[in-house]
Design a protein around this motif. Structure first.
Motif, short mmCIF file in Angstrom:
data_model
loop_
_atom_site.label_atom_id
_atom_site.label_comp_id
_atom_site.label_asym_id
_atom_site.label_seq_id
_atom_site.Cartn_x
_atom_site.Cartn_y
_atom_site.Cartn_z
N THR A 251 3.01 2.14 -14.95
CA THR A 251 1.88 2.80 -13.96
C THR A 251 2.10 4.03 -13.51
OG1 THR A 251 1.87 0.15 -13.16
CG2 THR A 251 0.97 1.90 -11.59
N ASP A 252 0.97 4.68 -13.49
CA ASP A 252 1.02 5.98 -12.97
C ASP A 252 1.90 6.09 -11.86
OD1 ASP A 252 0.48 8.61 -11.71
OD2 ASP A 252 -1.59 8.68 -12.43
N PRO A 253 3.00 7.01 -11.61
CA PRO A 253 3.81 7.23 -10.56
C PRO A 253 3.18 7.60 -9.29
CG PRO A 253 4.41 8.75 -12.26
CD PRO A 253 3.23 8.07 -12.69
N ASP A 254 2.23 8.34 -9.21
CA ASP A 254 1.31 8.79 -8.04
C ASP A 254 0.81 7.35 -7.44
OD1 ASP A 254 1.83 11.22 -8.61
OD2 ASP A 254 0.00 11.57 -9.42
N TRP A 255 0.30 6.61 -8.23
CA TRP A 255 0.09 5.20 -7.84
C TRP A 255 1.00 4.39 -6.99
CZ3 TRP A 255 -3.82 2.17 -11.51
CH2 TRP A 255 -5.02 2.99 -12.05
N GLU A 334 3.87 -6.37 -4.79
CA GLU A 334 3.15 -5.81 -6.06
C GLU A 334 3.95 -5.96 -7.29
OE1 GLU A 334 0.52 -2.16 -3.72
OE2 GLU A 334 1.67 -1.82 -5.70
N VAL A 335 3.26 -6.61 -8.24
CA VAL A 335 4.06 -6.76 -9.70
C VAL A 335 3.00 -5.92 -10.69
CG1 VAL A 335 4.57 -8.26 -11.33
CG2 VAL A 335 4.54 -9.01 -9.04
N SER A 336 3.65 -4.44 -10.59
CA SER A 336 2.76 -3.37 -11.35
C SER A 336 3.49 -3.24 -12.90
CB SER A 336 2.85 -2.04 -10.59
OG SER A 336 2.10 -1.28 -11.19
N PRO A 357 -1.24 -3.22 -11.87
CA PRO A 357 -1.35 -2.20 -11.44
C PRO A 357 -2.48 -1.61 -10.79
CG PRO A 357 -1.65 -1.84 -13.87
CD PRO A 357 -1.08 -3.34 -13.47
N HIS A 358 -3.69 -2.32 -10.89
CA HIS A 358 -4.97 -2.02 -10.24
C HIS A 358 -5.08 -2.80 -8.88
CE1 HIS A 358 -6.58 0.32 -13.28
NE2 HIS A 358 -6.31 -0.67 -14.45
N THR A 359 -4.23 -3.65 -8.58
CA THR A 359 -4.31 -4.37 -7.39
C THR A 359 -3.37 -3.82 -6.38
OG1 THR A 359 -4.41 -6.42 -9.04
CG2 THR A 359 -4.17 -6.84 -6.45
N ALA A 360 -3.93 -2.88 -5.84
CA ALA A 360 -3.35 -2.22 -4.62
C ALA A 360 -3.03 -3.20 -3.44
CB ALA A 360 -4.00 -1.00 -4.15
#
Length: 434
Positions: A251-255, A334-336, A357-360
């Motif tokens: 996942t993008d570390p910024d996210w 969160e399970v990213s 990763p899309h489930t903030a």
């Protein structure tokens, strides 16, 4: 921006003790707060409206407030809704619709069956008659909390939902009042603090007594809820907000950094933890935290939270990450990872699990559908999110036939005599067929 966030390794010999210290949370007992709340509860119980009015005038700076002004007219709620900007009204209504659709699936149903003797056995489900909803006011205004607490109550069939919300300086949050209208709240009073909890628990001439009190509040509200429990039911005593993220490094570390911020910004005691088997990825997230923190409005709070209770933890693999997650039993998990559903069988303890990763986590806070009122401080090991079932009661049903009562009575007679409860035994004996 330099930030000293804890780095741990799940394979280190002292990790178990380090983790215990990291997640330990016990709210400091404040004798002064406890004593103040006891006095407020006692006075409201004895004096009713007069005490509520006195405390509201004092704490909310409403010197001229009258008893007649304690309740918001229904028209005020409708006006708040109709005058909202279209975008906000649509967001409220969309969120409420999703929460309602999810809650509808939670409703418990009554059931019964007859055993081989013809006896009726079952369970009757009934909603609570009246529930009180505490909503913070002033700077901390949370329309999302109104929806998350009120919508399941109304879906459960609660007859009357009473909301209390402080209005410091007379300022009422329009979005909160609009949320009350959308959610179907029946009555709203401009009262907050321990005095509001007392009024709901004991009832006054103006504010009706309720059967259960739900909703978040400050230390005075939390202490009051603890002290009235037993007189009324309560939802839970919540600790600081928590997020635990299991990441596989894709996942993008910024996210991920921003997801950690999303809970850290709540308050200095909030907890944000990341588990990942990739040390280099932990470094990238740490760099993103440093890069993004200066642009955050609540950067001072986030910094304190991350340095005080946050951690980036290197794990051996995702299986070890799941083991650690179960030990922590976080509020939000969160399970990213690439295949989050594959880990579900291993994840036993969490208030809510956010898959992929899309489930903030922020989506769950507002509008995904499941409730955002979740167990904290490890209590997800034995408790659950707020839901429709918290506003329903279960009543056992037992109906014996003359034929079916006799063998039950014989068993009851024997057990009652073994407990030396003679009246129990004789009461059962009357039902034994000769």
């Amino acid at each position: 921006m330099s930030l000293n966030i804890r780095r741990l390794n799940g394979d280190d010999p002292g990790f178990a003790e380090q983790l215990t210290q990291l997640v330990a949370w016990t709210a400091d007992f404040d004798q002064n707060v406890h004593q103040t709340v006891l006095e407020i509860l006692g006075r409201v119980r004895q004096e009713g409206d007069a005490a509520v009015l006195a405390y509201t005038r004092r704490f909310d700076r409403l010197d001229r407030l009258s008893v007649a002004e304690l309740e918001f007219p229904r028209a005020r709620l409708e006006e708040a809704l109709t005058t909202l900007p279209t975008e906000q009204r649509q967001a409220l209504e969309n969120a409420a619709a999703r929460i309602r659709a999810y809650a509808e699936r939670q409703k418990l149903a009554s059931w019964h069956y007859r055993d081989e003797l013809g006896n009726l056995l079952g369970q009757q489900i009934t909603p609570l008659d009246r529930v009180g909803l505490y909503v913070p006011g002033g700077k901390a205004a949370y329309p999302s909390s109104v929806l998350m607490n009120a919508v399941p109550a109304k879906v459960a069939g609660v007859t009357e939902l009473i909301m209390v919300v402080p209005t410091p300086g007379g300022e009422a949050n329009r979005l909160v009042l609009a949320a009350a209208a959308v959610a179907g709240v029946d009555r709203v009073f401009r009262v907050g603090g321990a005095q509001a909890v007392a009024a709901l628990a004991y009832g006054t001439e103006t504010i009706p007594q309720v059967d259960k009190i739900v909703g978040p509040g400050n230390i005075y509200v939390a202490t009051a809820k603890k002290l009235v429990f037993g007189q009324v039911g309560i939802d839970m005593i919540a600790g600081p907000s928590e997020i635990l993220i299991i990441a596989d490094g894709t996942t993008d570390p910024d996210w991920i950094a921003m997801d950690l911020f999303s809970q850290a910004e709540h308050d200095e005691d909030a907890q944000a933890i990341l588990l990942c088997p990739d040390e280099a990825y932990l470094d990238r997230v740490a760099a993103s935290i440093a890069k993004q923190l200066p642009g955050m409005e609540r950067r001072a709070v986030i910094r304190t939270s991350l340095e005080k209770r946050g951690a980036l933890i290197k794990v051996r693999d995702l299986n070890q990450a799941c083991e650690i997650a179960n030990r922590i039993a976080p509020e939000h998990l969160e399970v990213s990872v690439a295949d989050p559903e594959a880990l579900l069988p291993e994840l036993r303890h969490a208030g809510a699990i956010f898959l992929g990763p899309h489930t903030a986590e922020a989506l769950g806070d507002y509008c995904a559908g499941p409730n955002h009122v979740l167990p904290t401080s490890g209590t997800a090991r034995f408790s659950s999110p707020l839901g429709v079932y918290d506003f329903q009661k279960r009543t056992s049903l037992i109906g014996c036939t003359a034929l079916g009562a006799s063998p039950l009575a014989e068993t009851a007679r024997i057990l009652a005599k073994g407990e030396s409860l003679t009246a129990h035994a004789r009461s059962a004996e009357y039902r034994i067929k000769p």
